[in-house]
Design a protein around this motif. Sequence first.
Motif, PDB file in Angstrom:
ATOM      1  N   UNK A   9       3.358  18.996 -28.550  1.00 15.36           N
ATOM      2  CA  UNK A   9       2.752  19.069 -27.080  1.00 15.36           C
ATOM      3  C   UNK A   9       3.235  17.431 -26.473  1.00 15.36           C
ATOM      4  N   UNK A  10       2.964  16.618 -27.262  1.00 13.74           N
ATOM      5  CA  UNK A  10       3.295  15.161 -26.742  1.00 13.74           C
ATOM      6  C   UNK A  10       4.779  15.027 -26.336  1.00 13.74           C
ATOM      7  N   UNK A  11       5.480  15.834 -27.356  1.00 13.20           N
ATOM      8  CA  UNK A  11       7.280  15.978 -27.123  1.00 13.20           C
ATOM      9  C   UNK A  11       7.410  16.465 -25.813  1.00 13.20           C
ATOM     10  N   UNK A  12       6.678  17.680 -25.599  1.00 13.95           N
ATOM     11  CA  UNK A  12       7.125  18.583 -24.408  1.00 13.95           C
ATOM     12  C   UNK A  12       6.634  17.851 -23.276  1.00 13.95           C
ATOM     13  N   UNK A  13       5.413  17.167 -23.202  1.00 15.31           N
ATOM     14  CA  UNK A  13       5.138  16.300 -21.937  1.00 15.31           C
ATOM     15  C   UNK A  13       5.981  15.281 -21.678  1.00 15.31           C
ATOM     16  N   UNK A  14       6.550  14.511 -22.738  1.00 15.89           N
ATOM     17  CA  UNK A  14       7.540  13.439 -22.616  1.00 15.89           C
ATOM     18  C   UNK A  14       8.620  13.861 -21.743  1.00 15.89           C
ATOM     19  N   UNK A  15       8.936  15.171 -22.199  1.00 18.64           N
ATOM     20  CA  UNK A  15      10.406  15.849 -21.929  1.00 18.64           C
ATOM     21  C   UNK A  15      10.047  16.314 -20.184  1.00 18.64           C
ATOM     22  N   UNK A  16       8.856  16.610 -19.959  1.00 20.60           N
ATOM     23  CA  UNK A  16       8.542  17.134 -18.600  1.00 20.60           C
ATOM     24  C   UNK A  16       8.800  15.878 -17.651  1.00 20.60           C
ATOM     25  N   UNK A  17       8.207  14.669 -18.325  1.00 17.19           N
ATOM     26  CA  UNK A  17       8.182  13.541 -17.456  1.00 17.19           C
ATOM     27  C   UNK A  17       9.602  13.071 -17.365  1.00 17.19           C
ATOM     28  N   UNK A  18      10.356  13.110 -18.165  1.00 13.40           N
ATOM     29  CA  UNK A  18      11.785  12.674 -17.976  1.00 13.40           C
ATOM     30  C   UNK A  18      12.691  13.721 -17.084  1.00 13.40           C
ATOM     31  N   UNK A  19      12.314  14.878 -16.978  1.00 11.96           N
ATOM     32  CA  UNK A  19      12.676  15.682 -16.141  1.00 11.96           C
ATOM     33  C   UNK A  19      12.387  15.472 -14.722  1.00 11.96           C
ATOM     34  N   UNK A  20      11.196  15.257 -14.439  1.00 12.75           N
ATOM     35  CA  UNK A  20      10.544  14.578 -13.320  1.00 12.75           C
ATOM     36  C   UNK A  20      11.174  13.415 -12.710  1.00 12.75           C
ATOM     37  N   UNK A  21      11.460  12.282 -13.915  1.00 13.47           N
ATOM     38  CA  UNK A  21      12.096  11.333 -13.278  1.00 13.47           C
ATOM     39  C   UNK A  21      13.626  11.239 -12.784  1.00 13.47           C
ATOM     40  N   UNK A  22      14.242  12.376 -13.658  1.00  9.86           N
ATOM     41  CA  UNK A  22      15.737  12.603 -13.419  1.00  9.86           C
ATOM     42  C   UNK A  22      15.705  13.345 -12.094  1.00  9.86           C
ATOM     43  N   UNK A  23      14.930  14.142 -11.717  1.00  8.90           N
ATOM     44  CA  UNK A  23      14.970  14.997 -10.567  1.00  8.90           C
ATOM     45  C   UNK A  23      14.618  13.955  -9.369  1.00  8.90           C
ATOM     46  N   UNK A  24      13.895  12.884  -9.549  1.00  8.44           N
ATOM     47  CA  UNK A  24      13.784  11.839  -8.660  1.00  8.44           C
ATOM     48  C   UNK A  24      14.900  11.095  -8.221  1.00  8.44           C
ATOM     49  N   UNK A  25      15.300  10.722  -9.428  1.00  7.29           N
ATOM     50  CA  UNK A  25      16.544  10.003  -9.254  1.00  7.29           C
ATOM     51  C   UNK A  25      17.800  10.667  -8.631  1.00  7.29           C
ATOM     52  N   UNK A  26      17.776  11.998  -8.811  1.00  8.46           N
ATOM     53  CA  UNK A  26      18.833  12.741  -8.270  1.00  8.46           C
ATOM     54  C   UNK A  26      18.702  13.036  -7.025  1.00  8.46           C
ATOM     55  N   UNK A  27      17.386  13.038  -6.406  1.00  6.61           N
ATOM     56  CA  UNK A  27      17.053  13.031  -5.107  1.00  6.61           C
ATOM     57  C   UNK A  27      17.543  11.645  -4.244  1.00  6.61           C
ATOM     58  N   UNK A  28      17.061  10.633  -4.940  1.00  3.19           N
ATOM     59  CA  UNK A  28      17.537   9.491  -4.167  1.00  3.19           C
ATOM     60  C   UNK A  28      19.103   9.154  -4.010  1.00  3.19           C
ATOM     61  N   UNK A  29      19.825   9.668  -5.198  1.00  4.06           N
ATOM     62  CA  UNK A  29      21.331   9.347  -5.088  1.00  4.06           C
ATOM     63  C   UNK A  29      21.872  10.539  -4.010  1.00  4.06           C
ATOM     64  N   UNK A  30      21.259  11.744  -3.832  1.00  4.21           N
ATOM     65  CA  UNK A  30      21.923  12.572  -2.727  1.00  4.21           C
ATOM     66  C   UNK A  30      21.339  12.082  -1.460  1.00  4.21           C
ATOM     67  N   UNK A  31      20.368  11.403  -1.200  1.00  6.03           N
ATOM     68  CA  UNK A  31      19.857  11.001  -0.051  1.00  6.03           C
ATOM     69  C   UNK A  31      20.938   9.530   0.233  1.00  6.03           C
TER      70      UNK A  31
END
Length: 95
Positions: A9-31
């Motif tokens: 469960x901790x690993x899944x939560x960690x991966x979900x947080x990484x995905x969230x961070x990567x999506x935010x980074x992607x959004x910033x790069x596109x902008x």
Amino acid sequence: MARTKKSSLAQVQKIEEQIKELREKQKQLVEKAQSEIGEYLMETWQVEDIEMAKKMIDKFKDEARASFTSSDKIEGNNTQNNSPSMPNNHTGSGS
């Protein structure tokens, strides 16, 4: 077994947080890319008014699309004929 579940469960939560961070980074790069493209277009066309720039884009968008489409076809034909392909005229901003 409970420890394994907690660890998974901790690993899944960690991966979900990484995905969230990567999506935010992607959004910033596109902008950032969109902003740089807009600045380049306005500087190149020497336009200061945003509405005028939008009108110019609307006016020339079909011509630009046609130009890229015909360019892609030419490059495709050169590749099929084993001819050297045309040089890529697209350059990065370097900044």
